[in-house]
Design a protein around this motif. Structure first.
Motif, PDB file in Angstrom:
ATOM      1  N   ILE A 108       0.836  -1.208   0.000  1.00  0.00           N
ATOM      2  CA  ILE A 108       0.000   0.000   0.000  1.00  0.00           C
ATOM      3  C   ILE A 108       0.869   1.256   0.000  1.00  0.00           C
ATOM      4  N   LYS A 110       2.079   5.301   0.831  1.00  0.00           N
ATOM      5  CA  LYS A 110       2.304   6.058   2.070  1.00  0.00           C
ATOM      6  C   LYS A 110       1.024   6.795   2.482  1.00  0.00           C
ATOM      7  N   GLU A 111       0.304   7.298   1.496  1.00  0.00           N
ATOM      8  CA  GLU A 111      -0.940   8.035   1.770  1.00  0.00           C
ATOM      9  C   GLU A 111      -1.962   7.116   2.448  1.00  0.00           C
ATOM     10  N   GLU A 112      -2.037   5.871   1.956  1.00  0.00           N
ATOM     11  CA  GLU A 112      -2.998   4.926   2.540  1.00  0.00           C
ATOM     12  C   GLU A 112      -2.610   4.574   3.973  1.00  0.00           C
ATOM     13  N   LEU A 113      -1.309   4.457   4.189  1.00  0.00           N
ATOM     14  CA  LEU A 113      -0.825   4.178   5.557  1.00  0.00           C
ATOM     15  C   LEU A 113      -1.188   5.328   6.486  1.00  0.00           C
ATOM     16  N   ALA A 114      -0.894   6.555   6.017  1.00  0.00           N
ATOM     17  CA  ALA A 114      -1.172   7.742   6.834  1.00  0.00           C
ATOM     18  C   ALA A 114      -2.674   7.874   7.089  1.00  0.00           C
ATOM     19  N   GLU A 115      -3.456   7.557   6.095  1.00  0.00           N
ATOM     20  CA  GLU A 115      -4.913   7.654   6.226  1.00  0.00           C
ATOM     21  C   GLU A 115      -5.422   6.651   7.268  1.00  0.00           C
ATOM     22  N   SER A 116      -4.872   5.436   7.212  1.00  0.00           N
ATOM     23  CA  SER A 116      -5.266   4.415   8.205  1.00  0.00           C
ATOM     24  C   SER A 116      -4.944   4.911   9.609  1.00  0.00           C
ATOM     25  N   PHE A 117      -3.770   5.546   9.720  1.00  0.00           N
ATOM     26  CA  PHE A 117      -3.356   6.046  11.033  1.00  0.00           C
ATOM     27  C   PHE A 117      -4.312   7.137  11.515  1.00  0.00           C
ATOM     28  N   ALA A 118      -4.582   8.095  10.627  1.00  0.00           N
ATOM     29  CA  ALA A 118      -5.423   9.232  11.022  1.00  0.00           C
ATOM     30  C   ALA A 118      -6.814   8.777  11.456  1.00  0.00           C
ATOM     31  N   LYS A 119      -7.292   7.691  10.852  1.00  0.00           N
ATOM     32  CA  LYS A 119      -8.653   7.217  11.158  1.00  0.00           C
ATOM     33  C   LYS A 119      -8.792   6.637  12.563  1.00  0.00           C
ATOM     34  N   CYS A 120      -7.672   6.242  13.159  1.00  0.00           N
ATOM     35  CA  CYS A 120      -7.797   5.668  14.519  1.00  0.00           C
ATOM     36  C   CYS A 120      -6.939   6.448  15.518  1.00  0.00           C
ATOM     37  N   TRP A 121      -6.744   7.709  15.197  1.00  0.00           N
ATOM     38  CA  TRP A 121      -5.919   8.549  16.062  1.00  0.00           C
ATOM     39  C   TRP A 121      -6.803   9.516  16.849  1.00  0.00           C
TER      40      TRP A 121
END
Lengths: 264, 203
Positions: A108, A110-121
């Motif tokens: 995946i 980097k944007e998808e990784l960052a997005e996943s992070f932001a969604k559970c932060w």
């Protein structure tokens, strides 16, 4: 014959004892490696290792080896603890096969990784402010702060002067030369140059060469003054890069330039 | 007439008690909010034993009330279990109820690359029983991010408490990750990312 047999037996016993000690040291090392990496702690067969320790234990009679034996036991306990954590982790909802996850992360963006992070932060909300106590601490710190120039004096001493040129005045002040002696030496070397070159050009390196490197350096230093004063001249052959020195008869040329020569 | 309008003395006492209780609860809730909002020590949040000292033994109930009161503001009281697992070691903090958007996160000073490094690190550490050697982590991240960013980001997250590193150079999850990030959701979201994209593409 009997003595030779006895020696062989004692050597055999020593070898066997070394081998057993090596087993223990290897076990300690293995346990340490497992603890300092994310390797599966079940790689260590606890039962087998305990049997090895149990088998060797009655043979130990040196305190150092006994201590190693107890250290190995302690390391095995640490591995059992890790195995317990491993099972708990695998049973928890956080367990995902590391290989699968590594592959997924690589696939995946980097944007998808960052997005996943932001969604559970859920960032922490807090207020940073200056309190009277903090202000007082800052004031005390500033008041007791040693000036920068003196701060590292104890560790590094005073900042010294960087390397540079040493002049005649300095040499005089260090009593390496006196003015008269220096002038006399200049005259001597100038006369020597006139005698040896016989009005022609001669090899510079050959001329300054002394008995040892120190004398060569000193002669090079004196020749530099002779050339600077316009009593001699230096020429470099462009093709061979050979340096020649010759005495100047009469007044020196106006066209002069400074040359740096490495004295070896 | 006056007898019919005035409440009986027992009922009046009960109302007064209820009002006093309400006032006390309001006062304690305000106090709890102030205590949680203002950073006292090096790390944010207040431990259970401190809360008990400030609010009394019913502090958990007061924190529940505060958490409900903070709902309209988009905040909540969150508890992070301590290492000993006791009430006293539990840390209470205020945090956003809903996650920020990616652009909001960027305005808070986090670049997308930084967030991606942290997301990958947390997921990887969790998949490896909660610990991974720094070398192993760096060599994995190197396949996706430039070397300088890995060093910079990992050091920064260790400093901020998102990651923790011990004397054996083993990287673990830090207290801040436990407080701010729903780790289980993160793992699920990362695993679902590719499939979501595929599903959307096939539709």
């Amino acid at each position: 014959m009997a003595t030779r047999e006895g020696t062989r037996n004692s050597e055999g016993r020593k070898d066997s004892s070394d081998k057993k000690l090596e087993d223990i040291l290897r076990l300690i090392e293995l346990c340490r490696n497992i603890q300092s990496s994310s390797v599966n702690p079940f790689e260590v067969d606890i039962r087998e290792k305990l049997l090895v320790l149990k088998r060797h234990l009655p043979e130990w009679n040196v305190i150092d080896v006994m201590l190693k034996d107890s250290e190995a036991m302690q390391q095995l306990v640490a591995i059992v603890k890790l195995q317990d954590q491993y099972i708990k982790h695998r049973a928890s909802a956080l367990y995902i096969d590391p290989l699968l996850l590594e592959l997924k992360i690589q696939l995946i963006s980097k944007e998808e990784l960052a997005e996943s992070f932001a969604k559970c932060w859920h960032p922490i909300a807090q207020l940073d402010q200056l309190t009277p106590r903090g202000l007082e601490k800052a004031f005390v710190y500033w008041r007791e702060l040693v000036p920068f120039s003196e701060r590292f004096k104890n560790q590094f001493g005073n900042p010294g002067e960087s390397a540079g040129m040493i002049g005649l005045d300095e040499l005089e002040s260090l009593s390496i030369f006196t003015k008269e002696e220096f002038e006399a030496r200049l005259n001597v070397i100038n006369k020597e140059l006139a005698d040896r070159s016989n009005g022609k050009e001669m090899d510079y390196r050959e001329f300054i060469k002394g008995k040892d490197p120190e004398e060569t350096a000193l002669r090079g230093y004196l020749v530099a003054f002779v050339v600077t004063e316009g009593r001699a001249t230096i020429r470099t052959a462009p093709l061979t890069e050979q340096i020649f020195i010759s005495v100047i008869q009469g007044k020196p040329d106006d066209e002069t330039k400074s040359v740096a020569i490495v004295v070896r | 007439m006056s007898e019919s309008t005035n409440p009986p003395p027992a009922a009046s006492n009960a109302t007064q008690e209820a009002a006093a209780e309400r006032a006390s609860l309001d006062r304690k809730t305000r106090k709890a909010f102030q205590v949680l909002l203002i950073q006292r020590g090096r790390n944010p949040g207040v431990k259970g034993w401190e809360m008990r000292r400030y609010l009394g033994k019913d502090y958990k109930k007061i924190l529940e009330v505060l958490s409900d009161d903070l709902k309209p503001l988009g905040l909540e009281v969150h508890l992070v279990p301590g290492p000993e697992g006791t009430d006293d070691s539990t840390r209470f903090l205020l945090r956003f109820r809903d996650p920020p958007t990616l652009s909001e996160a960027e305005t808070a000073g986090f670049r997308i690359d930084d967030l991606a490094v942290l997301a990958a690190t947390i997921a990887l550490v969790n998949s490896k029983q909660g610990r991974i050697s720094r070398k192993e982590l760096e060599s994995f991240l190197k396949t996706k991010f430039p070397r300088w960013r890995i060093d910079y980001s990992v050091d920064r997250y260790i400093k901020r408490g998102y990651l923790d590193v011990d004397d054996k150079e083993l990287v673990r999850i830090g207290w801040r990750t436990r407080a701010e990030i729903d780790e289980r959701s993160l793992m699920t979201l990362i695993l679902a990312q590719g499939t979501q994209t595929k599903t959307a593409a096939s539709k």
